[in-house]
Motif scaffolding. Structure first.
Motif, PDB file in Angstrom:
ATOM      1  N   ALA A 282       1.008  -1.185   0.052  1.00 32.27           N
ATOM      2  CA  ALA A 282      -0.110   0.075   0.035  1.00 32.27           C
ATOM      3  C   ALA A 282       0.921   1.365  -0.112  1.00 32.27           C
ATOM      4  CB  ALA A 282      -0.907   0.012   1.276  1.00 32.27           C
ATOM      5  N   GLU A 283       2.068   1.296   0.658  1.00 33.63           N
ATOM      6  CA  GLU A 283       2.587   2.373   1.009  1.00 33.63           C
ATOM      7  C   GLU A 283       3.710   2.603  -0.518  1.00 33.63           C
ATOM      8  OE1 GLU A 283       3.996   2.283   5.538  1.00 33.63           O
ATOM      9  OE2 GLU A 283       5.233   1.175   4.146  1.00 33.63           O
ATOM     10  N   ASN A 284       3.869   1.641  -0.937  1.00 36.61           N
ATOM     11  CA  ASN A 284       4.652   1.919  -2.281  1.00 36.61           C
ATOM     12  C   ASN A 284       3.609   2.347  -3.371  1.00 36.61           C
ATOM     13  OD1 ASN A 284       7.597   0.985  -2.950  1.00 36.61           O
ATOM     14  ND2 ASN A 284       6.651  -0.967  -1.831  1.00 36.61           N
ATOM     15  N   LEU A 285       2.453   1.829  -3.521  1.00 37.37           N
ATOM     16  CA  LEU A 285       1.330   2.504  -4.398  1.00 37.37           C
ATOM     17  C   LEU A 285       1.136   3.928  -4.087  1.00 37.37           C
ATOM     18  CD1 LEU A 285      -0.920  -0.860  -4.555  1.00 37.37           C
ATOM     19  CD2 LEU A 285      -0.006   0.489  -6.430  1.00 37.37           C
ATOM     20  N   ASP A 286       1.003   4.188  -2.799  1.00 33.28           N
ATOM     21  CA  ASP A 286       0.755   5.476  -2.480  1.00 33.28           C
ATOM     22  C   ASP A 286       1.749   6.514  -2.692  1.00 33.28           C
ATOM     23  OD1 ASP A 286      -1.030   7.375  -0.853  1.00 33.28           O
ATOM     24  OD2 ASP A 286       0.315   7.599   0.254  1.00 33.28           O
ATOM     25  N   PHE A 287       2.933   5.895  -2.394  1.00 31.20           N
ATOM     26  CA  PHE A 287       4.127   6.866  -2.662  1.00 31.20           C
ATOM     27  C   PHE A 287       4.245   7.171  -4.194  1.00 31.20           C
ATOM     28  CE2 PHE A 287       8.815   6.944  -4.331  1.00 31.20           C
ATOM     29  CZ  PHE A 287       9.237   8.164  -3.775  1.00 31.20           C
ATOM     30  N   TYR A 288       4.059   6.177  -5.165  1.00 33.55           N
ATOM     31  CA  TYR A 288       4.219   6.380  -6.452  1.00 33.55           C
ATOM     32  C   TYR A 288       2.790   7.354  -7.136  1.00 33.55           C
ATOM     33  CZ  TYR A 288       8.605   4.381  -7.340  1.00 33.55           C
ATOM     34  OH  TYR A 288       9.824   4.366  -7.447  1.00 33.55           O
ATOM     35  N   GLY A 289       1.776   6.728  -6.520  1.00 32.80           N
ATOM     36  CA  GLY A 289       0.722   7.786  -6.732  1.00 32.80           C
ATOM     37  C   GLY A 289       1.093   9.233  -6.505  1.00 32.80           C
ATOM     38  N   GLY A 290       1.706   9.593  -5.231  1.00 36.11           N
ATOM     39  CA  GLY A 290       1.944  10.855  -5.238  1.00 36.11           C
ATOM     40  C   GLY A 290       3.024  11.448  -5.940  1.00 36.11           C
ATOM     41  N   ILE A 291       4.031  10.475  -6.371  1.00 38.99           N
ATOM     42  CA  ILE A 291       5.038  11.083  -7.290  1.00 38.99           C
ATOM     43  C   ILE A 291       4.667  11.413  -8.646  1.00 38.99           C
ATOM     44  CG2 ILE A 291       7.246  10.248  -8.242  1.00 38.99           C
ATOM     45  CD1 ILE A 291       7.515  11.252  -5.467  1.00 38.99           C
ATOM     46  N   TYR A 292       3.852  10.783  -9.107  1.00 37.65           N
ATOM     47  CA  TYR A 292       3.036  11.017 -10.367  1.00 37.65           C
ATOM     48  C   TYR A 292       2.384  12.271 -10.096  1.00 37.65           C
ATOM     49  CZ  TYR A 292       5.412   7.369 -12.598  1.00 37.65           C
ATOM     50  OH  TYR A 292       6.469   6.373 -13.379  1.00 37.65           O
ATOM     51  N   GLY A 293       1.847  12.775  -9.056  1.00 29.95           N
ATOM     52  CA  GLY A 293       1.192  13.910  -8.937  1.00 29.95           C
ATOM     53  C   GLY A 293      -0.281  13.807  -9.035  1.00 29.95           C
ATOM     54  N   LEU A 294      -1.000  12.406  -8.650  1.00 32.63           N
ATOM     55  CA  LEU A 294      -2.257  12.423  -8.632  1.00 32.63           C
ATOM     56  C   LEU A 294      -2.817  13.140  -7.486  1.00 32.63           C
ATOM     57  CD1 LEU A 294      -2.728   8.531  -9.557  1.00 32.63           C
ATOM     58  CD2 LEU A 294      -2.605  10.544 -10.795  1.00 32.63           C
TER      59      LEU A 294
ATOM     60  N   ALA B  32      -6.666   7.790  -4.386  1.00 32.64           N
ATOM     61  CA  ALA B  32      -7.247   6.830  -3.725  1.00 32.64           C
ATOM     62  C   ALA B  32      -7.973   6.002  -4.553  1.00 32.64           C
ATOM     63  CB  ALA B  32      -8.101   7.356  -2.568  1.00 32.64           C
ATOM     64  N   ALA B  33      -9.002   6.605  -5.507  1.00 31.60           N
ATOM     65  CA  ALA B  33      -9.778   5.900  -6.294  1.00 31.60           C
ATOM     66  C   ALA B  33      -8.949   5.249  -7.649  1.00 31.60           C
ATOM     67  CB  ALA B  33     -10.815   7.023  -7.236  1.00 31.60           C
ATOM     68  N   ARG B  34      -8.074   5.751  -8.148  1.00 29.16           N
ATOM     69  CA  ARG B  34      -7.021   5.095  -9.051  1.00 29.16           C
ATOM     70  C   ARG B  34      -6.319   3.732  -8.275  1.00 29.16           C
ATOM     71  NH1 ARG B  34      -6.662   2.935 -13.464  1.00 29.16           N
ATOM     72  NH2 ARG B  34      -4.437   2.935 -14.457  1.00 29.16           N
ATOM     73  N   SER B  35      -5.816   4.038  -7.192  1.00 26.57           N
ATOM     74  CA  SER B  35      -5.100   2.885  -6.393  1.00 26.57           C
ATOM     75  C   SER B  35      -6.123   1.928  -6.084  1.00 26.57           C
ATOM     76  CB  SER B  35      -4.845   3.729  -5.074  1.00 26.57           C
ATOM     77  OG  SER B  35      -3.704   3.089  -4.534  1.00 26.57           O
TER      78      SER B  35
END
Lengths: 244, 370
Positions: free
Chosen positions: A96-108, A114-117
């Motif tokens: 979950a943390e990896n997904l959240d990190f990359y979601g943030g880094i890609y500027g979502l 959260a929805a895309r995740s």
């Protein structure tokens, strides 16, 4: 003619005196699953790295999603997804943390993230692994997580560098099911591989040897061009030719 | 702009928290070092082991030997019978000083001629011998004064110099060492932590995945160092608290000002580590370069050795180290209680250094694999 997903012209990369990729000219259409095939050292990884903006081309040009990688590599990076040969995510973070990190880094933005995740998690069936650390995952799950992180920002082009190396056959089949699904949704997938069964699944292939293109077309066409009945024959002929 | 700083910050923070060993070391090191340095380093050398060769064996000779002992600088460990025995004791290291009272000491004293005592000091360690040398001179001066004023019939001495040691009236070593230690510990840990930061990602293969994303170099760099600013301030708090309660080191000035300037210093140190990280390829190299940097910090910053005693070239070199400036701030605020009006130059230098290092790191870092 519509815009190509990837278009290279005389793309060349030297490392000192070694020419890793020599005058590669390719055009890959949107929605294709395109394979890069060739023995070790044939220039597959270098090609992918240039297309992702990780290596600068020595000469020649490459447009990815219509953007020149030598001119605006950072704009290219927002439009592509990339999975390296080696697991490139954080083993000391959970799924979950990896997904959240990359979601943030890609500027979502937070809500969209959260929805895309959840979409990606459902698509790759990661839901029961969310709290596991990267280091606890098996090869197959690591690869799915890596794919997940590369998909969060809905890339136009997805680059996979030997994505299934060291992954068991069942996990490989699942992985390819996901790839096909992505392609039908319109994502262009560019994949390097050693496995013949995977190469057969590609719409078109480029066969590389010693840094240059030696055959291009559907798996059947490529086999014939290199002079084998099957793709595997072609690959072995090629490898033997290389070793001489 | 900077929207990707927070995800980067959160990631680093979670990784830091999960790495219990490193975190423990980061908090444990300052405590252990403080106790070690605080107790071990005493620059005021007392109780030098001393051998005595008393050739006259009279009440006068015993009286003067007692005077030496009463200074607290000489601790008599043995009496010997001849000069070779005394020399041997010093040569072997059994004693660091020897006092020789000659046969004619009481006779010359009584006759009004100069009675000579000999004090031999092992000056191999200049710091240790210095106190003994001045104490020996003091013994003679006190006796001379008493005898001369008795002879002239004056009730008081003609001239007296009163020295007032300000800011550390007890001349206590911990007051000097502990504030310095805050700076040294921050330098060592902060530089080392971030020197490893980027090469670790490179070695683990996570950097490749990170640099194919649109994260900017500045976001990556600042996100990497930010969580450790907190660690640095916690370290400082631990050392200051122990210094205060275990070693009675005063906190004279404005603590808030100290923390503000410390924040700048911590960022400067972290940014320097980051810069090292962009120069090297492996964690081992990062470690070596960091240690190469730490040593001059300890020697040239004025942490242990006074900068005034150094040749001018080295004084200039010392000015290139952020620690030199931060030590002035630490001692200024903690011991003298001075404020920004006395320290603004140091603050400017530290801020400039931090900014320079961040800019250099960002410029040197490449988001490619070449």
């Amino acid at each position: 003619m519509s815009q190509a997903a990837v278009e290279t012209r005389d793309l060349t990369r030297r490392f000192g005196t070694l020419v890793a990729v020599r005058q590669l000219t390719l055009r890959i259409e949107p929605g294709e699953v395109f394979g890069l095939l060739g023995p070790n050292g044939s220039g597959k990884t270098t090609t992918i790295r240039m297309l992702c903006g990780l290596l600068e081309p020595t000469t020649g040009s490459a447009l990815v999603a219509g953007i020149d990688v030598a001119v605006a590599p950072e704009q290219v990076k927002q439009r592509i997804g990339y999975m390296s040969q080696k697991f490139g995510l954080y083993e000391d973070l959970t799924v979950a943390e990896n997904l959240d990190f990359y979601g943030g880094i890609y500027g979502l933005p937070q809500a969209a993230r959260a929805a895309r995740s959840s979409e990606v998690i459902a698509f790759l069936e990661l839901d029961r692994r969310l709290d596991e650390l990267g280091s606890q995952l098996s090869g197959g799950w690591k690869q799915r997580l890596a794919l997940g992180c590369a998909l969060l920002h809905r890339p136009v082009v997805l680059f996979l560098d030997e994505p299934t190396a060291g992954v068991d056959p069942a996990a490989r089949r699942n992985f390819w099911r996901a790839i096909s699904e992505l392609a039908t949704q319109g994502t262009t997938v560019i994949v390097t591989t050693h496995y013949m069964d995977e190469a057969e699944r590609c719409g078109r292939l480029a066969m590389l040897s010693g840094g240059h293109l030696i055959a291009l077309g559907t798996p059947g066409e490529v086999a014939a061009q290199v002079g084998g009945r099957t793709l595997e024959d072609a690959f072995i002929i090629l490898q033997e030719r290389d070793e001489r | 702009m900077m929207s990707r700083f927070w995800p980067m910050f959160r990631k680093e923070f979670v990784q830091m928290r999960r790495d219990r060993l490193t975190l423990g070391i980061m908090i444990g090191i300052p405590v252990v070092q403080l106790l070690l340095f605080g107790y071990a380093i005493q620059t005021d050398v007392r109780n030098l082991a001393t051998v005595v060769l008393d050739q006259s064996r009279t009440p006068e000779s015993r009286d003067v030997i007692a005077a030496f002992q009463n200074t607290g600088n000489f601790r008599i460990v043995a009496h010997v019978d001849d000069r070779p025995a005394l020399d041997r004791a010093i040569a072997r290291g059994d004693a660091q000083a020897g006092i020789i009272v000659p046969y004619d000491y009481p006779r010359r004293l009584g006759r009004g001629t100069t009675a000579t005592l000999q004090v031999i000091v092992d000056a191999g360690d200049p710091l240790a011998s210095q106190a003994a040398i001045s104490a020996a001179a003091g013994v003679a001066q006190v006796r001379n004064l008493a005898i001369l004023s008795h002879a002239t019939g004056r009730a008081s001495v003609p001239v007296e110099v009163r020295v007032r040691p300000r800011y550390n009236p007890g001349l206590r070593s911990p007051n000097y060492i502990v504030p310095g230690l805050v700076g040294v510990i921050l330098t060592i840990t902060m530089v080392l932590i971030t020197a490893m930061a980027i090469v670790r990602e490179r070695e683990r293969g996570t950097l490749e995945q990170l640099i194919v994303t649109p994260i900017t170099k500045t976001e990556l760099m600042l996100g990497k160092i930010a969580p450790y600013v907190g660690v640095g301030l916690i370290q400082m708090t631990a050392v200051l608290a122990l210094g205060r309660f275990v070693f009675d080191v005063p906190l004279t000035g404005n603590v808030l000002l100290l923390y503000t300037i410390a924040l700048i210093f911590v960022v400067a140190s972290l940014a320097l580590g980051l810069f090292i990280s962009t120069l090297v390829r492996t964690q081992q190299q990062a470690m070596q370069v960091s240690f190469f940097f730490v040593l001059p910090n300890i020697l040239l910053s004025g942490f242990m050795f006074p900068r005034q005693a150094m040749p001018e070239v080295f004084q200039w070199m010392g000015l290139l180290l952020p620690l030199t400036h931060f030590l002035k701030v630490l001692r200024g605020i903690l011991l003298k209680g001075v404020g920004l009006e006395a320290l603004w130059q140091e603050v400017l230098v530290l801020a400039g250094f931090a900014a320079l290092m961040i800019v250099l790191s960002v410029r040197r870092f490449r988001k490619t694999l070449d």
